[in-house]
Design a protein around this motif. Structure first.
Motif, PDB file in Angstrom:
ATOM      1  N   ALA A  59     -23.799  20.953  67.885  1.00 33.96           N
ATOM      2  CA  ALA A  59     -22.803  21.864  67.306  1.00 33.96           C
ATOM      3  C   ALA A  59     -22.985  21.886  65.803  1.00 33.96           C
ATOM      4  O   ALA A  59     -23.270  20.846  65.181  1.00 33.96           O
ATOM      5  N   VAL A  61     -21.117  22.143  62.441  1.00 36.24           N
ATOM      6  CA  VAL A  61     -19.749  21.802  62.030  1.00 36.24           C
ATOM      7  C   VAL A  61     -19.583  22.104  60.553  1.00 36.24           C
ATOM      8  O   VAL A  61     -20.460  21.780  59.740  1.00 36.24           O
ATOM      9  N   GLY A  65     -14.798  19.861  59.120  1.00 31.77           N
ATOM     10  CA  GLY A  65     -14.846  19.080  60.344  1.00 31.77           C
ATOM     11  C   GLY A  65     -14.628  19.882  61.608  1.00 31.77           C
ATOM     12  O   GLY A  65     -14.569  19.307  62.708  1.00 31.77           O
ATOM     13  N   ARG A  66     -14.527  21.185  61.498  1.00 31.23           N
ATOM     14  CA  ARG A  66     -14.285  22.007  62.685  1.00 31.23           C
ATOM     15  C   ARG A  66     -15.585  22.705  63.109  1.00 31.23           C
ATOM     16  O   ARG A  66     -16.433  23.020  62.279  1.00 31.23           O
ATOM     17  N   VAL A  67     -15.694  22.923  64.415  1.00 34.48           N
ATOM     18  CA  VAL A  67     -16.904  23.498  64.991  1.00 34.48           C
ATOM     19  C   VAL A  67     -17.058  24.938  64.549  1.00 34.48           C
ATOM     20  O   VAL A  67     -16.134  25.757  64.733  1.00 34.48           O
ATOM     21  N   ASN A  86     -15.336  26.626  69.373  1.00 32.86           N
ATOM     22  CA  ASN A  86     -15.255  26.989  67.967  1.00 32.86           C
ATOM     23  C   ASN A  86     -13.870  26.672  67.408  1.00 32.86           C
ATOM     24  O   ASN A  86     -12.847  26.850  68.088  1.00 32.86           O
ATOM     25  N   ALA A  90     -14.451  18.574  65.689  1.00 33.36           N
ATOM     26  CA  ALA A  90     -15.632  18.000  66.337  1.00 33.36           C
ATOM     27  C   ALA A  90     -15.458  16.504  66.599  1.00 33.36           C
ATOM     28  O   ALA A  90     -15.918  15.985  67.616  1.00 33.36           O
ATOM     29  N   LEU A 110     -19.524  14.616  55.883  1.00 30.04           N
ATOM     30  CA  LEU A 110     -18.971  15.961  55.667  1.00 30.04           C
ATOM     31  C   LEU A 110     -18.893  16.286  54.180  1.00 30.04           C
ATOM     32  O   LEU A 110     -19.149  17.417  53.765  1.00 30.04           O
ATOM     33  N   VAL A 137     -24.779  12.679  63.315  1.00 30.43           N
ATOM     34  CA  VAL A 137     -24.255  13.709  62.415  1.00 30.43           C
ATOM     35  C   VAL A 137     -25.108  13.685  61.163  1.00 30.43           C
ATOM     36  O   VAL A 137     -25.252  12.630  60.526  1.00 30.43           O
TER      37      VAL A 137
END
Length: 601
Positions: A59, A61, A65-67, A86, A90, A110, A137
């Protein structure tokens, strides 16, 4: 009136290589930007295509932090349409939120403060199973890329690769690597069962001929068929689990874990021989093979995988040497003898240099009056570990590895030196010395030159030296050996044929060889042991040989004379000299002085 303000003069600087060329045509700069844009779009399109079809769940991201986007593999893993993922957090999808330390490390990636996060987390799959997964990640343009790898699939793949690596592709049996692994494990765990292991190590007799004449395709089919029969034999063996493996080529092994004794292993070997004796019908070809099998069965304690395989390899060699198509059981005594032979063979040359050899002498006695006429030199090895060794323990080894030339030269020189001393001690009745000569001494060295040099160095007259060669060694002599014998004879050295009557028994060669003495083999003399039960045939043969030798101008020596009755009968027949325990065993040179002039019994 004041005029317009003066404008500062333009400053001229060198243009940096990264600064756009403002003097170039604007149309050129526009074309370059279009090309760059097209390349970026193409790269993004290729990246998204690879991202979408990748088997690894992934995915994209955002920094929050969101898909932003998930691929089909991640949707399949989590049991959801990728689009529905979406905007979801994540960290919650893959369990990163549940661990404070991981949350902090995830936040660092991130924010761009860390380059990567990799950890193992439980992930809930769509079917309700909790997978043990490796979560990674890492930053990418526009956010971070999150990937999830099912460690169970990795383990399964590893097992599949291990199976391919540890099994033979032709027979599908375990290969050498897996066999040794299982053998080591069986030895370690033997105490849990009977404490013993058994092993049948075999190869096929005649397989190479089949493979060479009919081709590898038929050869491979035959190997597969053999593997099937071996597996059936092991399955019928009874209790326990028994491993059948192909070790390479036409070599196979059957490991008997928890062996109940030698009988079980030899019964398996018998079963294998019987199974392989049945013809094989392969692709219209009816083929027959047999096997030679080395059988080892022993306590596991104190045994290593390498040790038991060395024993099996040795025993297989014995089975081959004993005639093939059979099994042979490992014999520690036979193996000890083999190991001793190897130890002796590897140190023979150094032993000559270290002076570990000594000579003993056995008298050659005139059968008419019992006087000592000469002696035969017999070499002994005073080995530092094995003690005093007779020639039967090392002469054949010396002939095999070629050290007989070096040893023979030493024996010849030492014998001539001792004979020269006896000549000085008994000038009116000197002793001759008889020295055995191996065939390799004639072929691999200049025997004539060696003898001439030794006689010159010691001062021994040539007529006091006799060289003994076996009947089989001089049979058919031609070229160099025959030339050497004639040269020695012309030098004045005596030539004797040892063990006469046991070789080719072709009497014609006696007329061509410069021989002076025949030594009758002891097997003829044995028939003269008992005067109460004489063997007429033995006496007739010996009498004929003696008469023939005398007519050719040769003398005859009877070997292995053990009692007075034998001596009397041999004297009556006409033997000239005798040698044996009746007169004396081989003794040190100083003992010959005690025997000199003594009459025989």
């Amino acid at each position: 009136m004041g005029g317009p303000p003066e404008m500062p003069a333009p400053t001229v600087t060198h243009r940096d290589s990264l600064t756009p060329d403002l003097t170039s045509d604007p149309r050129d700069r526009s074309d370059q930007r279009d090309q760059n844009d097209q390349r970026d779009k193409r790269d993004q399109r290729d990246y998204r295509a690879a991202f979408a079809i990748a088997r690894l769940p992934m995915a994209l991201v955002g920094r929050d932090g969101r898909v932003l986007e998930a691929n089909r593999a991640l949707g399949a893993l989590l049991g959801a349409d990728p689009v529905r993922l979406n905007a979801l957090a994540a960290a919650e999808l893959v369990g990163l939120h549940a661990d404070e330390r991981l949350r902090a490390e995830y936040a660092d990636v991130l924010a761009g403060r860390s380059e990567q996060l990799r950890c193992t987390r439980p992930v809930r799959a769509r079917d309700g199973r909790t997978l043990r997964a490796e979560v990674t990640v890492a930053p990418v343009p526009g956010g971070v890329l999150l990937s999830v790898e099912d460690l169970g699939e990795r383990h399964e793949l590893r097992e599949q690769l291990r199976h391919l690596r540890m099994h033979d592709p032709v027979t599908k049996l375990p290969n050498r690597a897996l066999f040794f692994e299982r053998l080591a494990t069986a030895l370690d765990r033997a105490a849990e069962s009977t404490g013993r292991v058994g092993l049948c190590y075999l190869d096929l007799d005649g397989f190479k001929a089949i493979n060479d004449t009919l081709g590898h395709r038929i050869g491979d089919r035959l190997l597969s068929a053999v593997a099937g029969r071996l597996t059936d034999c092991a399955a019928r063996l009874g209790r326990g689990h028994h491993l059948v493996a192909r070790l390479g080529g036409d070599e196979f092994a059957v490991l008997v874990e928890g062996s109940t004794g030698t009988g079980q292993a030899t019964s398996l070997a018998e079963s294998v021989l019987a199974a392989l004796q049945r013809p094989f019908d392969l692709a219209g070809q009816r083929l027959a093979v047999s096997a030679s099998i080395g059988v080892v069965e022993r306590e596991a304690s104190g045994t290593t995988a390498t040790g038991i395989m060395q024993a099996a390899d040795t025993t297989l060699y014995w089975a081959k040497a004993d005639g093939k198509a059979r099994w042979t059981l490992f014999d520690p005594e036979r193996n000890a003898h083999r190991m001793t032979r190897q130890a002796l063979s590897s140190t023979l040359r150094q032993a000559v240099e270290r002076g570990e050899f000594v000579l003993e002498y056995q008298p050659l006695v005139a059968m008419g009056n019992g006087s000592v006429r000469g002696v035969e030199a017999l070499v002994r090895w005073q080995h530092p570990h094995f003690g005093l060794l007779g020639p039967n323990r090392f002469i054949s080894l010396a002939e095999e590895n070629g050290s007989i030339v070096q040893l023979g030269r030493w024996v010849l020189a030492e014998s001539c030196r001792q004979a020269r001393q006896w000549q000085k001690d008994y000038p009116d009745d000197p002793l001759f010395v008889s020295v055995n000569v191996a065939v390799r001494q004639v072929w691999d060295s200049d025997l004539v030159a060696d003898v001439a040099e030794i006689l010159d160095d010691t001062g021994l007259p040539p007529e006091l030296l006799q060289l003994e060669l076996t009947e089989s060694a001089v049979m058919g002599s031609a070229g160099r050996p025959l030339q050497a014998l004639h040269a020695l004879h012309e030098m004045g050295v005596r030539i004797a044929i040892d063990d006469f009557g046991t070789g080719y028994s072709n009497l014609a060669y006696l007329s061509r060889l410069p021989v002076s003495t025949l030594k009758l083999d002891g097997s003829f003399v044995h028939g003269f042991r008992n005067d109460q039960h004489p063997n007429p045939a033995d006496e007739t043969i010996v009498e004929a040989l003696v008469q023939l030798a005398h007519r050719l101008g040769l003398t005859v020596t009877a070997e292995c004379v053990e009692n007075a009755e034998q001596a009397e009968r041999l004297r009556r027949i006409g033997c000239d000299t005798g040698q044996g325990w009746l007169y004396s065993r081989p003794v040190a040179p100083e003992r010959i002085a005690e025997l000199k002039g003594r009459q025989a019994p």
